[in-house]
Design a protein around this motif. Sequence first.
Motif, PDB file in Angstrom:
ATOM      1  N   LEU A 152      15.521 -38.809  13.430  1.00  0.00           N
ATOM      2  CA  LEU A 152      15.043 -37.491  13.211  1.00  0.00           C
ATOM      3  C   LEU A 152      14.778 -37.129  12.153  1.00  0.00           C
ATOM      4  CD1 LEU A 152      16.873 -34.840  15.804  1.00  0.00           C
ATOM      5  CD2 LEU A 152      16.685 -34.849  13.118  1.00  0.00           C
ATOM      6  N   ILE A 153      15.387 -37.813  11.398  1.00  0.00           N
ATOM      7  CA  ILE A 153      15.953 -36.868   9.592  1.00  0.00           C
ATOM      8  C   ILE A 153      13.963 -37.233   9.551  1.00  0.00           C
ATOM      9  CG2 ILE A 153      15.897 -37.132   7.347  1.00  0.00           C
ATOM     10  CD1 ILE A 153      18.604 -38.125   7.906  1.00  0.00           C
ATOM     11  N   ASP A 154      12.903 -38.792   9.666  1.00  0.00           N
ATOM     12  CA  ASP A 154      11.899 -38.995   9.138  1.00  0.00           C
ATOM     13  C   ASP A 154      10.938 -38.475   9.583  1.00  0.00           C
ATOM     14  OD1 ASP A 154      12.988 -41.228   7.536  1.00  0.00           O
ATOM     15  OD2 ASP A 154      11.362 -43.019   9.052  1.00  0.00           O
ATOM     16  N   THR A 155      11.072 -38.143  11.374  1.00  0.00           N
ATOM     17  CA  THR A 155       9.853 -37.266  11.882  1.00  0.00           C
ATOM     18  C   THR A 155       9.884 -35.490  11.492  1.00  0.00           C
ATOM     19  OG1 THR A 155      11.897 -36.777  13.752  1.00  0.00           O
ATOM     20  CG2 THR A 155      10.268 -38.664  13.783  1.00  0.00           C
ATOM     21  N   VAL A 156      10.704 -35.396  10.811  1.00  0.00           N
ATOM     22  CA  VAL A 156      11.176 -34.362  10.986  1.00  0.00           C
ATOM     23  C   VAL A 156      11.166 -33.556   9.988  1.00  0.00           C
ATOM     24  CG1 VAL A 156      12.685 -31.950   9.850  1.00  0.00           C
ATOM     25  CG2 VAL A 156      12.995 -33.316  12.522  1.00  0.00           C
ATOM     26  N   ILE A 157      10.952 -34.286   8.737  1.00  0.00           N
ATOM     27  CA  ILE A 157      10.970 -33.997   7.134  1.00  0.00           C
ATOM     28  C   ILE A 157       8.987 -33.918   7.099  1.00  0.00           C
ATOM     29  CG2 ILE A 157      12.904 -35.016   6.376  1.00  0.00           C
ATOM     30  CD1 ILE A 157      11.354 -37.300   4.949  1.00  0.00           C
ATOM     31  N   ARG A 158       8.310 -34.894   8.002  1.00  0.00           N
ATOM     32  CA  ARG A 158       6.589 -35.031   7.398  1.00  0.00           C
ATOM     33  C   ARG A 158       6.233 -33.659   8.156  1.00  0.00           C
ATOM     34  NH1 ARG A 158       4.971 -40.010   8.028  1.00  0.00           N
ATOM     35  NH2 ARG A 158       2.597 -39.270   9.267  1.00  0.00           N
ATOM     36  N   LEU A 159       6.886 -32.317   8.970  1.00  0.00           N
ATOM     37  CA  LEU A 159       6.116 -31.449   9.092  1.00  0.00           C
ATOM     38  C   LEU A 159       6.452 -30.346   8.065  1.00  0.00           C
ATOM     39  CD1 LEU A 159       7.541 -31.556  13.018  1.00  0.00           C
ATOM     40  CD2 LEU A 159       5.151 -32.071  11.891  1.00  0.00           C
TER      41      LEU A 159
END
Length: 238
Positions: A152-159
Amino acid sequence: MNRTIRFDVLTLFPGIFDGYVRQSLLEDAIQAGIVQVHAWNIRDWTQNKHQRVDDRPFGGGPGMVLSVQPVVDCVAAVRAKAEPPGKVVMLTPAGERLTQRVVERLAGEPRLLLLCGRYEGFDDRIRQLLNPIEISVGDFVCNGGEVPAMVLIDTVIRLLPGVLGDEQSAADESHSEDGRLEYPQYTRPRVYEGLAVPDILLSGNHQAVAKWRREQSELRSRERNKPGDAIAPPGSDS
């Protein structure tokens, strides 16, 4: 003003995140002040003299269940450590599937408390009292919620603006639109074991390259999303 986000990870194994936060884009985002990640040990809030945070399930059955008191008290204490109090996210196989649309929604939050389960899961009164956002990373079961929390952290920070070197990367990649997959990518060498880079990518014609990439993206997306045969179970003849 740039958007920032704070993650508070509530877990029985905070040490799992020691190496994770020192890797790649996440470490850069933390150093730039865009992202914060704080890991908290739920065990620090138990009132049990033996430091236990779990117990046998009522009604019988295998395994142990995370107790309501230490989890609820941990959430309350961590929420009080910063403003805003943030949204609680429970990582659970029973939750809503984590898709790119869900990621986009979560990326708009300034603070998320990620609640990581273990054993046979949470006493359901935790869910009833905290009313969390319930998230599943897929139709399978992990040993705990820590790896899903990392996903979840990996996917969110990309945005978040400033995390990726090129903001267009997040706009063009797979799942930026529902059902869409990214086109194939190539780099040097031009030929490897008889496999050559498509000539169009070497042409210098940017319009033609863009058209090829759109076509390849559409082809990949159709192939991936068309109905297919189910995977045969082990030991079957198919």
